[in-house]
Write an enzyme that holds these catalytic residues in place. Structure first.
Site, PDB file in Angstrom:
ATOM      1  N   HIS A 205      -2.085  -4.008   5.034  1.00  0.00           N
ATOM      2  CA  HIS A 205      -1.828  -3.552   6.404  1.00  0.00           C
ATOM      3  C   HIS A 205      -3.145  -3.220   7.095  1.00  0.00           C
ATOM      4  O   HIS A 205      -4.085  -2.725   6.469  1.00  0.00           O
ATOM      5  CB  HIS A 205      -0.897  -2.330   6.410  1.00  0.00           C
ATOM      6  CG  HIS A 205      -1.502  -1.085   5.825  1.00  0.00           C
ATOM      7  ND1 HIS A 205      -1.962  -0.046   6.608  1.00  0.00           N
ATOM      8  CD2 HIS A 205      -1.745  -0.710   4.550  1.00  0.00           C
ATOM      9  CE1 HIS A 205      -2.443   0.905   5.823  1.00  0.00           C
ATOM     10  NE2 HIS A 205      -2.330   0.529   4.575  1.00  0.00           N
TER      11      HIS A 205
ATOM     12  N   ARG B 168       2.850   5.083   6.410  1.00  0.00           N
ATOM     13  CA  ARG B 168       3.337   4.386   7.612  1.00  0.00           C
ATOM     14  C   ARG B 168       3.919   3.010   7.311  1.00  0.00           C
ATOM     15  O   ARG B 168       4.520   2.381   8.173  1.00  0.00           O
ATOM     16  CB  ARG B 168       2.185   4.225   8.616  1.00  0.00           C
ATOM     17  CG  ARG B 168       1.587   5.541   9.073  1.00  0.00           C
ATOM     18  CD  ARG B 168       0.237   5.321   9.726  1.00  0.00           C
ATOM     19  NE  ARG B 168      -0.735   4.771   8.797  1.00  0.00           N
ATOM     20  CZ  ARG B 168      -1.997   4.432   9.124  1.00  0.00           C
ATOM     21  NH1 ARG B 168      -2.397   4.600  10.373  1.00  0.00           N
ATOM     22  NH2 ARG B 168      -2.815   3.948   8.214  1.00  0.00           N
TER      23      ARG B 168
ATOM     24  N   CYS C  17      -5.842   0.243   7.054  1.00  0.00           N
ATOM     25  CA  CYS C  17      -5.693   0.715   5.673  1.00  0.00           C
ATOM     26  C   CYS C  17      -6.878   1.619   5.299  1.00  0.00           C
ATOM     27  O   CYS C  17      -8.030   1.178   5.319  1.00  0.00           O
ATOM     28  CB  CYS C  17      -5.615  -0.468   4.715  1.00  0.00           C
ATOM     29  SG  CYS C  17      -5.361   0.024   2.991  1.00  0.00           S
TER      30      CYS C  17
ATOM     31  N   ASP D 202       0.376   3.800   1.711  1.00  0.00           N
ATOM     32  CA  ASP D 202       0.297   4.382   3.051  1.00  0.00           C
ATOM     33  C   ASP D 202       1.693   4.760   3.581  1.00  0.00           C
ATOM     34  O   ASP D 202       2.608   3.927   3.573  1.00  0.00           O
ATOM     35  CB  ASP D 202      -0.367   3.368   4.002  1.00  0.00           C
ATOM     36  CG  ASP D 202      -0.758   3.997   5.326  1.00  0.00           C
ATOM     37  OD1 ASP D 202       0.148   4.506   6.036  1.00  0.00           O
ATOM     38  OD2 ASP D 202      -1.947   3.981   5.670  1.00  0.00           O
TER      39      ASP D 202
ATOM     40  N   CYS E 165       0.835  -1.201   0.000  1.00  0.00           N
ATOM     41  CA  CYS E 165       0.000   0.000   0.000  1.00  0.00           C
ATOM     42  C   CYS E 165       0.876   1.260   0.000  1.00  0.00           C
ATOM     43  O   CYS E 165       1.990   1.255   0.528  1.00  0.00           O
ATOM     44  CB  CYS E 165      -0.919   0.009   1.215  1.00  0.00           C
ATOM     45  SG  CYS E 165      -2.076   1.407   1.227  1.00  0.00           S
TER      46      CYS E 165
END
Ligand code: CO
Length: 215
Positions: free
Chosen positions: A97, A45, A100, A43, A41
């Protein structure tokens, strides 16, 4: 964040690398030979190399919203083909994750414009697994489970491609479904039972020899 910090950090990073090995970048420029294709992803993080503790050159990376593998996504399919056919990676990883935002958005009744067709693919994952998901009462458990099932379905999407079927058949390439837990930092192997999942649909997606026994 002050953007000049990025360039300062870069200078420090270069200095650190050269201090340990003066030829570090000279060697890096010679080429890449990664063993893993990581599809994750976007993302912020979930930093692929960091969480796996790998170095530049170790992993070929593709990231998009909610780690989707969509057959008409030319970007995704180009990365997959290049990694499998040209770089001959031994492993293809789909890493989702928990927490998400993409998966969460696909669970809500909201119009997100251009994101709608992208997230529709996650709604389709929900539809495929609605019996199991609708049976989960706790909302956060349901959300976590959809993250996992989305990883599973994206692995299946990888397995539907001819390049991957060929690489599994000819050289035993492996497919893995993982989830990263943002709240603990833990990387979890979902240990997806591909043989069982694919046994009834192999015929449908076989593009010339789908060897599910070696998965
Ligand atoms: Co995400």
């Amino acid at each position: 964040m002050d953007i000049t910090t990025v360039f300062k950090n870069n200078e420090d990073w270069i200095a650190g690398k050269l201090e340990k090995n003066p030829d570090y970048f000279k060697n890096l420029a010679k080429g890449q030979n990664p063993d893993i294709l990581y599809i994750g992803c976007s993302d912020s993080r979930v930093s692929a190399e960091d969480l796996m503790g790998v170095k530049p050159g170790d992993v070929f990376v593709h990231r998009n919203i909610a780690n989707m593998v969509i057959s008409i996504d030319l970007n995704m399919m180009s990365v997959l083909t290049y990694a499998v056919e040209n770089l001959s990676v031994d492993h293809v990883v789909i890493c989702g994750h928990y927490y998400c935002g993409g998966v969460k958005a696909a669970m809500d009744a909201a119009d997100l414009g251009i994101l709608n067709p992208w997230l529709r693919n996650i709604r389709d994952v929900y539809r495929l697994h609605r019996k199991e998901l609708n049976g989960i009462e706790d909302e956060s458990s349901k959300y976590n489970r959809l993250v996992e099932l989305n990883v599973q379905e994206q692995c299946v999407n990888v397995l539907k491609t001819a390049v991957v079927q060929k690489a599994i058949r000819n050289r035993g390439m492996k497919i893995h479904g993982w989830v990263f837990d943002v709240s603990t930092g833990k990387l979890i192997d979902l240990k997806i039972d591909f043989k069982n999942i694919l046994k009834e649909i192999t015929e449908i997606y076989d593009l010339g020899g789908m060897n599910i026994d070696s998965l």
